[in-house]
Write a protein that holds these residues in place. Sequence first.
Motif, PDB file in Angstrom:
ATOM      1  N   LYS A   1       0.820  -1.218   0.000  1.00  0.00           N
ATOM      2  CA  LYS A   1       0.000   0.000   0.000  1.00  0.00           C
ATOM      3  C   LYS A   1       0.854   1.269   0.000  1.00  0.00           C
ATOM      4  N   ASP A   2       2.111   1.125   0.427  1.00  0.00           N
ATOM      5  CA  ASP A   2       3.019   2.268   0.503  1.00  0.00           C
ATOM      6  C   ASP A   2       3.788   2.487  -0.804  1.00  0.00           C
ATOM      7  N   ALA A   3       3.417   1.769  -1.874  1.00  0.00           N
ATOM      8  CA  ALA A   3       4.228   1.812  -3.098  1.00  0.00           C
ATOM      9  C   ALA A   3       3.462   2.404  -4.262  1.00  0.00           C
ATOM     10  N   PHE A   4       4.213   2.822  -5.295  1.00  0.00           N
ATOM     11  CA  PHE A   4       3.595   3.341  -6.513  1.00  0.00           C
ATOM     12  C   PHE A   4       3.366   2.228  -7.535  1.00  0.00           C
ATOM     13  N   ILE A   5       4.437   1.614  -8.051  1.00  0.00           N
ATOM     14  CA  ILE A   5       4.301   0.844  -9.290  1.00  0.00           C
ATOM     15  C   ILE A   5       3.749  -0.574  -9.071  1.00  0.00           C
ATOM     16  N   GLY A   6       3.786  -1.054  -7.834  1.00  0.00           N
ATOM     17  CA  GLY A   6       3.301  -2.413  -7.583  1.00  0.00           C
ATOM     18  C   GLY A   6       1.852  -2.596  -8.008  1.00  0.00           C
TER      19      GLY A   6
ATOM     20  N   SER B   1       6.061  -5.166   1.645  1.00  0.00           N
ATOM     21  CA  SER B   1       6.560  -3.875   2.126  1.00  0.00           C
ATOM     22  C   SER B   1       7.727  -4.090   3.078  1.00  0.00           C
ATOM     23  N   ILE B   2       8.532  -3.058   3.219  1.00  0.00           N
ATOM     24  CA  ILE B   2       9.601  -3.057   4.228  1.00  0.00           C
ATOM     25  C   ILE B   2       8.961  -3.055   5.627  1.00  0.00           C
ATOM     26  N   ASN B   3       7.737  -2.567   5.708  1.00  0.00           N
ATOM     27  CA  ASN B   3       7.001  -2.489   6.983  1.00  0.00           C
ATOM     28  C   ASN B   3       6.041  -3.689   7.072  1.00  0.00           C
TER      29      ASN B   3
ATOM     30  N   PRO C   1      12.718  -0.758  -4.390  1.00  0.00           N
ATOM     31  CA  PRO C   1      13.717   0.215  -4.867  1.00  0.00           C
ATOM     32  C   PRO C   1      14.911  -0.496  -5.522  1.00  0.00           C
ATOM     33  N   ASN C   2      15.626   0.234  -6.384  1.00  0.00           N
ATOM     34  CA  ASN C   2      16.653  -0.369  -7.242  1.00  0.00           C
ATOM     35  C   ASN C   2      17.633  -1.283  -6.509  1.00  0.00           C
ATOM     36  N   PHE C   3      18.089  -0.864  -5.328  1.00  0.00           N
ATOM     37  CA  PHE C   3      19.150  -1.636  -4.646  1.00  0.00           C
ATOM     38  C   PHE C   3      18.615  -2.980  -4.131  1.00  0.00           C
ATOM     39  N   LEU C   4      17.293  -3.165  -4.170  1.00  0.00           N
ATOM     40  CA  LEU C   4      16.705  -4.434  -3.707  1.00  0.00           C
ATOM     41  C   LEU C   4      16.123  -5.236  -4.869  1.00  0.00           C
ATOM     42  N   HIS C   5      16.730  -5.088  -6.051  1.00  0.00           N
ATOM     43  CA  HIS C   5      16.296  -5.880  -7.208  1.00  0.00           C
ATOM     44  C   HIS C   5      17.121  -7.167  -7.328  1.00  0.00           C
ATOM     45  N   PHE C   6      18.447  -7.000  -7.261  1.00  0.00           N
ATOM     46  CA  PHE C   6      19.368  -8.084  -7.625  1.00  0.00           C
ATOM     47  C   PHE C   6      19.186  -9.319  -6.733  1.00  0.00           C
TER      48      PHE C   6
ATOM     49  N   ILE D   1      10.925  -8.119 -13.382  1.00  0.00           N
ATOM     50  CA  ILE D   1      11.728  -7.192 -12.565  1.00  0.00           C
ATOM     51  C   ILE D   1      11.643  -5.787 -13.144  1.00  0.00           C
ATOM     52  N   GLU D   2      11.666  -4.831 -12.238  1.00  0.00           N
ATOM     53  CA  GLU D   2      11.614  -3.429 -12.658  1.00  0.00           C
ATOM     54  C   GLU D   2      12.982  -2.952 -13.134  1.00  0.00           C
ATOM     55  N   LYS D   3      12.943  -1.884 -13.908  1.00  0.00           N
ATOM     56  CA  LYS D   3      14.156  -1.204 -14.328  1.00  0.00           C
ATOM     57  C   LYS D   3      14.523  -0.132 -13.306  1.00  0.00           C
ATOM     58  N   PRO D   4      15.748   0.337 -13.214  1.00  0.00           N
ATOM     59  CA  PRO D   4      16.922  -0.288 -13.789  1.00  0.00           C
ATOM     60  C   PRO D   4      17.115  -1.661 -13.140  1.00  0.00           C
TER      61      PRO D   4
ATOM     62  N   HIS E   1      10.262  -2.521 -19.264  1.00  0.00           N
ATOM     63  CA  HIS E   1      10.419  -1.255 -19.978  1.00  0.00           C
ATOM     64  C   HIS E   1       9.085  -0.954 -20.666  1.00  0.00           C
ATOM     65  N   THR E   2       8.231  -0.260 -19.932  1.00  0.00           N
ATOM     66  CA  THR E   2       6.831  -0.057 -20.256  1.00  0.00           C
ATOM     67  C   THR E   2       6.564   0.381 -21.697  1.00  0.00           C
ATOM     68  N   TYR E   3       7.344   1.354 -22.176  1.00  0.00           N
ATOM     69  CA  TYR E   3       6.994   2.014 -23.448  1.00  0.00           C
ATOM     70  C   TYR E   3       7.125   1.073 -24.641  1.00  0.00           C
TER      71      TYR E   3
ATOM     72  N   ALA F   1      12.940  10.031  -2.054  1.00  0.00           N
ATOM     73  CA  ALA F   1      14.048   9.888  -1.085  1.00  0.00           C
ATOM     74  C   ALA F   1      14.987   8.747  -1.474  1.00  0.00           C
ATOM     75  N   TRP F   2      14.454   7.564  -1.795  1.00  0.00           N
ATOM     76  CA  TRP F   2      15.396   6.485  -2.146  1.00  0.00           C
ATOM     77  C   TRP F   2      16.018   6.716  -3.510  1.00  0.00           C
ATOM     78  N   ARG F   3      15.254   7.320  -4.434  1.00  0.00           N
ATOM     79  CA  ARG F   3      15.815   7.582  -5.769  1.00  0.00           C
ATOM     80  C   ARG F   3      16.995   8.554  -5.705  1.00  0.00           C
ATOM     81  N   ALA F   4      16.954   9.488  -4.743  1.00  0.00           N
ATOM     82  CA  ALA F   4      17.997  10.511  -4.658  1.00  0.00           C
ATOM     83  C   ALA F   4      19.196  10.055  -3.827  1.00  0.00           C
TER      84      ALA F   4
HETATM   85  P1  NAD Z   1       8.087   2.965  -4.038  1.00  0.00           P
HETATM   86  O1  NAD Z   1       9.070   3.625  -3.118  1.00  0.00           O
HETATM   87  O2  NAD Z   1       6.801   3.650  -4.305  1.00  0.00           O
HETATM   88  O3  NAD Z   1       7.729   1.498  -3.487  1.00  0.00           O
HETATM   89  C1  NAD Z   1       8.728   0.591  -3.079  1.00  0.00           C
HETATM   90  C2  NAD Z   1       8.064  -0.582  -2.394  1.00  0.00           C
HETATM   91  O4  NAD Z   1       9.067  -1.530  -2.016  1.00  0.00           O
HETATM   92  C3  NAD Z   1       7.325  -0.214  -1.095  1.00  0.00           C
HETATM   93  O5  NAD Z   1       6.172  -1.028  -0.966  1.00  0.00           O
HETATM   94  C4  NAD Z   1       8.326  -0.592  -0.010  1.00  0.00           C
HETATM   95  O6  NAD Z   1       7.753  -0.842   1.268  1.00  0.00           O
HETATM   96  C5  NAD Z   1       8.855  -1.864  -0.632  1.00  0.00           C
HETATM   97  N1  NAD Z   1      10.096  -2.345  -0.043  1.00  0.00           N
HETATM   98  C6  NAD Z   1      11.224  -1.654   0.219  1.00  0.00           C
HETATM   99  N2  NAD Z   1      12.128  -2.476   0.768  1.00  0.00           N
HETATM  100  C7  NAD Z   1      11.569  -3.707   0.836  1.00  0.00           C
HETATM  101  C8  NAD Z   1      11.995  -4.980   1.304  1.00  0.00           C
HETATM  102  N3  NAD Z   1      13.215  -5.152   1.816  1.00  0.00           N
HETATM  103  N4  NAD Z   1      11.128  -6.028   1.218  1.00  0.00           N
HETATM  104  C9  NAD Z   1       9.902  -5.868   0.720  1.00  0.00           C
HETATM  105  N5  NAD Z   1       9.445  -4.678   0.248  1.00  0.00           N
HETATM  106  C10 NAD Z   1      10.268  -3.626   0.326  1.00  0.00           C
HETATM  107  O7  NAD Z   1       8.870   2.692  -5.395  1.00  0.00           O
HETATM  108  P2  NAD Z   1       8.214   2.559  -6.849  1.00  0.00           P
HETATM  109  O8  NAD Z   1       8.053   3.911  -7.442  1.00  0.00           O
HETATM  110  O9  NAD Z   1       7.075   1.648  -6.787  1.00  0.00           O
HETATM  111  O10 NAD Z   1       9.445   1.900  -7.639  1.00  0.00           O
HETATM  112  C11 NAD Z   1       9.818   0.549  -7.466  1.00  0.00           C
HETATM  113  C12 NAD Z   1      10.683   0.134  -8.649  1.00  0.00           C
HETATM  114  O11 NAD Z   1       9.929   0.276  -9.843  1.00  0.00           O
HETATM  115  C13 NAD Z   1      11.919   0.984  -8.859  1.00  0.00           C
HETATM  116  O12 NAD Z   1      13.000   0.183  -9.263  1.00  0.00           O
HETATM  117  C14 NAD Z   1      11.540   1.951  -9.970  1.00  0.00           C
HETATM  118  O13 NAD Z   1      12.652   2.367 -10.750  1.00  0.00           O
HETATM  119  C15 NAD Z   1      10.610   1.113 -10.787  1.00  0.00           C
HETATM  120  N6  NAD Z   1       9.578   1.883 -11.525  1.00  0.00           N
HETATM  121  C16 NAD Z   1       9.370   1.599 -12.843  1.00  0.00           C
HETATM  122  C17 NAD Z   1       8.394   2.251 -13.574  1.00  0.00           C
HETATM  123  C18 NAD Z   1       8.156   1.889 -15.025  1.00  0.00           C
HETATM  124  O14 NAD Z   1       7.659   2.711 -15.787  1.00  0.00           O
HETATM  125  N7  NAD Z   1       8.456   0.690 -15.460  1.00  0.00           N
HETATM  126  C19 NAD Z   1       7.650   3.250 -12.965  1.00  0.00           C
HETATM  127  C20 NAD Z   1       7.865   3.522 -11.605  1.00  0.00           C
HETATM  128  C21 NAD Z   1       8.830   2.837 -10.896  1.00  0.00           C
END
Ligand code: NAD
Length: 390
Positions: free
Chosen positions: A14-19, A40-42, A88-93, A108-111, A137-139, A185-188
């Motif tokens: 619920k705290d996220a954008f793209i999920g 979520s991290i929470n 966030p990016n650092f938690l992809h790999f 997996i999301e980009k990058p 890569h949405t587009y 905040a995490w992006r910066a």
């Molecule tokens: P966000 O900050 O809105 O959400 C991040 C989510 O990850 C939150 O739910 C947070 O609680 C969760 N999270 C963080 N650490 C976690 C952990 N250890 N375990 C479980 N959950 C954890 O970020 P966002 O904007 O949704 O972006 C996420 C990724 O998607 C990024 O890599 C971003 O670059 C990418 N993104 C891609 C597009 C696209 O067009 N394809 C658009 C937006 C974002």
Amino acid sequence: MKRKLRMGMVGGGKDAFIGAVHRIAAFMDGKIELVCGAFSINPEISRQSAEELFVAPDRVYADYEEMITKESQLPEGERMDFLTVVTPNFLHFAPAKMALENGFDVVIEKPMTVTLEEAKELKAVVEKTGRTLCLTHTYSGYPMVKQAKAMVKEGHFGKIRKIVVEYPQGWLSRLSEREGNAGAAWRADPKKSGLSLVMGDIGTHAAHLAEYVSGLKITELCADLSTLVEGRVLDDDGSVLLRFDNGAKGVLMASQISAGEENAVRIRIYGENGGLEWANEDPNNLIVKMLDQPRQLYRTGNAYTAPYTLSSFATHNTRIPAGHPEGLLEAFANIYRNFAATASAKREGRTPSPEELDFPTVDDGVRGMAFVQNVVASNASNEKWTKFEM
Ligand code: NAD
């Protein structure tokens, strides 16, 4: 497949954008269901998110490690088939690697990662395990982007000479990372985002779009990165001159301080005989401009006849009759549908069709991370041109 593919998620609560966008896209064709997550991290937000999404309480995990370990111990008829990584990016790999190594496919999301080394390691894991990895890569999921690619490929414009790709946004025109915007905040933060903010976040989309539509590869670049908002640690604006492997020249602009812009992705490609233009904010239109001819407008969903017939890739990725708007959610769903069809085909021992195989892969992820690294190196260098090293 005789059943839906079962999806797990790390991030996307619920705290996220793209999920949430991923879930809409995944569910659009009725071929995927959500069965588990560490959302979520929470932990409390993760639990609440799961409840709202009707995920069984015993399939909500404390973290991705527990999720992957416990899911791999479930019977085959129950466990997830693939993991979507939307952290966030650092938690992809780490979650992607662990999922692949435990027999799961990955979206997996980009990058794709934060470093090129990680990206290459992930590619090696994909190759070793034979699993499918889809990079969102949405587009590249839009029907008229597919049409543009097909027309370039069939030589409609002649030899490609010039590519201009832009991704201006305005949402980081202020110091939002210090004003309680968690996504900013995490992006910066270089530790969480990577070497470059603007190139990792949106430059990778632009570079992928340029290579995807043109079918060409960037070979050299000359980059200028700036931090235009005072107090910001990473860059927020960048311009890159490009050279491609057929001799074509290009310009890429990615900017998050283009105040007033929304997501104004646009690509123009020019060959010897004419050019094309496509824009995310008007995605059902592909403008074709041929030398000595009136301008043409190709539109999603039409049954044009020869010589204007839409490509099988455009029609495969079109859902509704012409004139009803299709947009980003459908483009995102196209990526999921093609991934799901490919993953299912592989599980059934069937060869996926070229249209089903048409989604960004781990190779695009490696090129994206190489792009970021090369842009940062070029910006720091006094040399005019930097070779695109992989
Ligand atoms: P966000 O900050 O809105 O959400 C991040 C989510 O990850 C939150 O739910 C947070 O609680 C969760 N999270 C963080 N650490 C976690 C952990 N250890 N375990 C479980 N959950 C954890 O970020 P966002 O904007 O949704 O972006 C996420 C990724 O998607 C990024 O890599 C971003 O670059 C990418 N993104 C891609 C597009 C696209 O067009 N394809 C658009 C937006 C974002």
